[in-house]
Design an enzyme around this catalytic site. Structure first.
Site, PDB file in Angstrom:
ATOM      1  N   LYS A 198      -6.304   4.842  -1.423  1.00  0.00           N
ATOM      2  CA  LYS A 198      -7.375   4.860  -2.648  1.00  0.00           C
ATOM      3  C   LYS A 198      -8.871   4.825  -2.064  1.00  0.00           C
ATOM      4  CE  LYS A 198      -5.687   1.235  -4.920  1.00  0.00           C
ATOM      5  NZ  LYS A 198      -4.769   0.961  -3.869  1.00  0.00           N
ATOM      6  N   ARG A 236      -5.242  -3.126 -12.877  1.00  0.00           N
ATOM      7  CA  ARG A 236      -4.141  -3.486 -12.051  1.00  0.00           C
ATOM      8  C   ARG A 236      -3.145  -3.889 -12.801  1.00  0.00           C
ATOM      9  NH1 ARG A 236      -6.602  -3.983  -6.726  1.00  0.00           N
ATOM     10  NH2 ARG A 236      -4.754  -4.271  -5.049  1.00  0.00           N
ATOM     11  N   ARG A 256      -3.925  -0.641   9.563  1.00  0.00           N
ATOM     12  CA  ARG A 256      -5.399  -0.354   9.568  1.00  0.00           C
ATOM     13  C   ARG A 256      -6.311  -1.131   9.642  1.00  0.00           C
ATOM     14  NH1 ARG A 256      -5.309  -0.112   2.856  1.00  0.00           N
ATOM     15  NH2 ARG A 256      -5.293  -2.423   2.508  1.00  0.00           N
ATOM     16  N   ARG A 278      -8.332  -6.625   7.611  1.00  0.00           N
ATOM     17  CA  ARG A 278      -8.315  -7.490   6.494  1.00  0.00           C
ATOM     18  C   ARG A 278      -7.205  -8.617   6.632  1.00  0.00           C
ATOM     19  NH1 ARG A 278      -7.829  -3.903   1.120  1.00  0.00           N
ATOM     20  NH2 ARG A 278      -6.792  -5.682   0.561  1.00  0.00           N
ATOM     21  N   ARG A 293       2.057  -7.859  -2.249  1.00  0.00           N
ATOM     22  CA  ARG A 293       1.095  -7.089  -2.710  1.00  0.00           C
ATOM     23  C   ARG A 293       1.731  -5.804  -3.695  1.00  0.00           C
ATOM     24  NH1 ARG A 293      -2.777  -6.313   1.690  1.00  0.00           N
ATOM     25  NH2 ARG A 293      -3.930  -4.798   0.596  1.00  0.00           N
TER      26      ARG A 293
END
Ligand code: AMP
Length: 230
Positions: free
Chosen positions: A13, A88, A127, A162, A173
């Site tokens: 996203k 969300r 990532r 992160r 998550r």
């Protein structure tokens, strides 16, 4: 253009939002980025949400909704926005609908990036980002040409990961996404706003599909069959 990008963590996203906002001169509003900025700056909001982000669960709705409403009131949102990571859950979707109505703003579309769960953990845990310009990279899928410096802005030693991009938190998550976020798909479908693209395709192909479903691209059209929700 005013759109929402929906999809589980790791769907891409943020990457697509950045591409769209560069192309259209709109604003990328990422709820997670706003929280992380507050944590970095040590604000009262940052202190309130730090442990929640670490655990990978959701920040309370009233806090999140207030933060997004204030962000949407900033003058740079006048030309449009791409919302990423908000709403969300159904309560947030209802609150957003109400607040946009009050602000006299109309949403153009809600784009779901459909992805295969099994690949998400690998995608997320590999990532990293250049903290200089925000360019995203991946250990396996998108390595920088020089491991020390950013391909886009040339900055050295600015790569960051992160803290919540670890396998355990990613699973929490993903669960949160399935239980709380997925129910907003029928919410937008019933309003005729939901478009679906194949988030497993290449980055360029996903962009092209998004532009097609938004009617901005005379190319491929929406040939991706959305899965049934649930
Ligand atoms: P993200 O960068 O979108 O993956 O979000 C990182 C974290 O920020 C999430 O795991 C949540 O703890 C928090 N967060 C982001 N967006 C929301 C939201 N709309 N509602 C509640 N918490 C959120």
């Amino acid at each position: 253009m005013r759109i929402i990008l929906l999809g589980p963590p790791g769907a891409g996203k943020g990457t697509q939002a950045r591409i769209l906002t560069e192309k259209y001169g709109t604003v990328h509003i990422a709820a997670g980025d706003l929280f992380r900025d507050n944590i970095k700056n040590g604000t009262p909001l940052g202190k309130q949400v730090e442990s929640i982000l670490k655990a990978g669960t959701l920040v309370p709705d009233d806090v999140t909704i207030k933060m997004i409403s204030e962000r949407l009131d900033q003058p740079d949102c006048k030309n449009g926005f791409v919302l990423d990571g908000f709403p969300r859950n159904v309560a947030q979707a209802e609150a957003l609908e109400k607040m946009l109505k009050e602000k006299g703003v109309k949403l153009d579309a809600v784009v779901q990036m459909a992805v295969n769960d099994d690949e998400l953990v690998e995608r997320i845990s590999g990532r990293f980002t250049c903290s200089g310009c925000g360019e995203g990279y991946h250990d396996k899928f998108k390595k920088p040409h020089n491991p020390e410096s950013c391909d886009k802005c040339g900055a050295k030693g600015t790569f960051t990961r992160r803290p919540d991009d670890n396998a355990a938190t990613v699973r929490t998550r993903l669960e949160t996404y399935h239980h709380q976020t997925k129910p907003i798909l029928p919410f937008y479908e019933s309003r005729g706003m939901l478009k679906t693209v194949n988030g497993m395709a290449s980055m360029a192909e996903v962009t092209s599909q998004i532009l097609a479903v938004l009617g901005q691209n005379k190319g491929s059209g929406n040939n991706f069959a959305p899965k049934k929700h649930g």
